[in-house]
Scaffold this motif. Structure first.
Motif, mmCIF file in Angstrom:
data_model
loop_
_atom_site.group_PDB
_atom_site.id
_atom_site.type_symbol
_atom_site.label_atom_id
_atom_site.label_comp_id
_atom_site.label_asym_id
_atom_site.label_seq_id
_atom_site.Cartn_x
_atom_site.Cartn_y
_atom_site.Cartn_z
ATOM 1 N N ALA A 2 0.839 -1.199 0.000
ATOM 2 C CA ALA A 2 0.000 0.000 0.000
ATOM 3 C C ALA A 2 0.875 1.251 0.000
ATOM 4 C CB ALA A 2 -0.901 -0.012 1.220
ATOM 5 N N LYS A 3 0.314 2.338 -0.495
ATOM 6 C CA LYS A 3 1.032 3.618 -0.514
ATOM 7 C C LYS A 3 0.280 4.645 0.319
ATOM 8 C CE LYS A 3 2.978 3.067 -5.100
ATOM 9 N NZ LYS A 3 3.038 3.608 -6.446
ATOM 10 N N ILE A 4 1.024 5.445 1.031
ATOM 11 C CA ILE A 4 0.439 6.529 1.817
ATOM 12 C C ILE A 4 0.245 7.717 0.886
ATOM 13 C CG2 ILE A 4 2.613 7.535 2.622
ATOM 14 C CD1 ILE A 4 -0.024 6.996 5.125
ATOM 15 N N GLU A 5 -0.852 8.442 1.038
ATOM 16 C CA GLU A 5 -1.135 9.558 0.136
ATOM 17 C C GLU A 5 -0.293 10.784 0.439
ATOM 18 O OE1 GLU A 5 -4.972 11.660 2.180
ATOM 19 O OE2 GLU A 5 -5.296 9.724 1.246
ATOM 20 N N SER A 6 0.185 10.897 1.670
ATOM 21 C CA SER A 6 0.962 12.064 2.072
ATOM 22 C C SER A 6 2.326 11.608 2.566
ATOM 23 C CB SER A 6 0.234 12.806 3.200
ATOM 24 O OG SER A 6 1.086 13.771 3.775
ATOM 25 N N PRO A 7 3.385 11.883 1.813
ATOM 26 C CA PRO A 7 4.703 11.425 2.250
ATOM 27 C C PRO A 7 5.365 12.341 3.288
ATOM 28 C CG PRO A 7 4.892 12.507 0.136
ATOM 29 C CD PRO A 7 3.424 12.501 0.495
ATOM 30 N N VAL A 8 4.619 13.273 3.865
ATOM 31 C CA VAL A 8 5.187 14.214 4.828
ATOM 32 C C VAL A 8 4.975 13.694 6.247
ATOM 33 C CG1 VAL A 8 5.110 16.581 5.694
ATOM 34 C CG2 VAL A 8 4.767 16.140 3.252
ATOM 35 N N ILE A 9 6.057 13.420 6.933
ATOM 36 C CA ILE A 9 5.984 12.979 8.327
ATOM 37 C C ILE A 9 5.616 14.187 9.179
ATOM 38 C CG2 ILE A 9 7.290 12.097 10.297
ATOM 39 C CD1 ILE A 9 9.026 10.558 8.251
ATOM 40 N N THR A 10 4.552 14.049 9.969
ATOM 41 C CA THR A 10 4.115 15.153 10.814
ATOM 42 C C THR A 10 4.475 14.954 12.281
ATOM 43 O OG1 THR A 10 1.931 14.149 11.076
ATOM 44 C CG2 THR A 10 2.189 15.741 9.303
ATOM 45 N N GLN A 11 4.781 13.702 12.662
ATOM 46 C CA GLN A 11 5.036 13.436 14.073
ATOM 47 C C GLN A 11 5.908 12.197 14.240
ATOM 48 O OE1 GLN A 11 2.001 11.487 16.726
ATOM 49 N NE2 GLN A 11 1.708 13.613 17.356
ATOM 50 N N ILE A 12 6.740 12.247 15.278
ATOM 51 C CA ILE A 12 7.512 11.088 15.712
ATOM 52 C C ILE A 12 7.115 10.840 17.161
ATOM 53 C CG2 ILE A 12 9.814 10.151 16.166
ATOM 54 C CD1 ILE A 12 10.818 12.079 13.934
ATOM 55 N N GLY A 13 6.636 9.623 17.438
ATOM 56 C CA GLY A 13 6.195 9.267 18.782
ATOM 57 C C GLY A 13 7.238 8.438 19.496
ATOM 58 N N ILE A 14 7.537 8.833 20.730
ATOM 59 C CA ILE A 14 8.570 8.170 21.524
ATOM 60 C C ILE A 14 7.959 7.697 22.835
ATOM 61 C CG2 ILE A 14 10.806 8.473 22.672
ATOM 62 C CD1 ILE A 14 11.292 10.791 20.614
ATOM 63 N N ILE A 15 8.109 6.409 23.125
ATOM 64 C CA ILE A 15 7.610 5.823 24.375
ATOM 65 C C ILE A 15 8.642 6.066 25.475
ATOM 66 C CG2 ILE A 15 6.961 3.681 25.554
ATOM 67 C CD1 ILE A 15 4.923 4.465 23.431
ATOM 68 N N VAL A 16 8.156 6.540 26.638
ATOM 69 C CA VAL A 16 9.037 6.841 27.772
ATOM 70 C C VAL A 16 8.449 6.266 29.058
ATOM 71 C CG1 VAL A 16 9.860 8.953 26.647
ATOM 72 C CG2 VAL A 16 7.978 9.099 28.279
ATOM 73 N N ILE A 97 5.955 6.751 13.484
ATOM 74 C CA ILE A 97 5.981 7.994 12.714
ATOM 75 C C ILE A 97 4.552 8.194 12.221
ATOM 76 C CG2 ILE A 97 8.429 7.957 12.116
ATOM 77 C CD1 ILE A 97 7.703 6.820 9.400
ATOM 78 N N ALA A 98 4.122 9.446 12.196
ATOM 79 C CA ALA A 98 2.723 9.736 11.882
ATOM 80 C C ALA A 98 2.599 10.585 10.625
ATOM 81 C CB ALA A 98 2.063 10.456 13.056
ATOM 82 N N PHE A 99 1.489 10.358 9.944
ATOM 83 C CA PHE A 99 1.139 11.084 8.732
ATOM 84 C C PHE A 99 -0.283 11.591 8.859
ATOM 85 C CE2 PHE A 99 4.232 7.904 7.686
ATOM 86 C CZ PHE A 99 5.114 8.557 6.823
#
Length: 151
Positions: A2-16, A97-99
């Motif tokens: 599958a392909k994502i429609e938006s290749p721009v990463i908007t967020q990086i999530g880090i578990i702490v 990583i979020a889109f």
């Protein structure tokens, strides 16, 4: 695949494990103000489902706006969730990583057809999120974020 429609990463999530300590470390490192953390809403509001089942899991979240990418720190509670599973299995670190997308159901169907199953989904004020298991192919979990249209 599958392909994502938006290749721009908007967020990086880090578990702490400790959101206060980690937020302070990031704030000092970047020379910026430490954000206040917030707690995710309860199941009644989020309608969260983890591996297809309702989950009462909640997390503390802190957001750092870093230009075009947002860093999200996530301290999970003890209830079953992708966040808790990640912390228990891998320890602290990059979770996703979020889109930003439009058409959540369509995108989830496409990813499912590409052997990238839904792990967890829920609602937030103004939109919805979904975590998709893309570890095999992409080596990280993807989060899809869909905001409601502004009226």
């Amino acid at each position: 695949m599958a392909k994502i429609e938006s290749p721009v990463i908007t967020q990086i999530g880090i578990i702490v494990r400790d959101i206060e300590q980690t937020s302070e470390a990031y704030a000092q490192f970047f020379g910026i103000e430490k954000p206040k953390w917030m707690r995710t809403d309860p199941l009644e509001q989020t309608e969260m489902r983890y591996k297809g089942q309702p989950s009462e899991a909640r997390a503390k979240l802190a957001f750092f706006d870093m230009g075009s990418v947002q860093l999200e720190l996530i301290e999970p509670d003890e209830h079953p969730s992708t966040w808790r599973e990640f912390l228990d299995t891998h320890g602290e670190g990059v979770h996703h990583i979020a889109f930003q997308i439009n058409g959540m159901k369509k995108m989830l169907n496409l990813l499912e057809e590409g052997n990238m199953p839904l792990i967890q989904k829920g609602e937030y004020t103004g939109g919805r999120y979904a975590y998709v298991d893309t570890l095999k192919d992409l080596k990280v979990i993807l989060e899809l974020l869909e905001n409601d249209p502004k009226l």
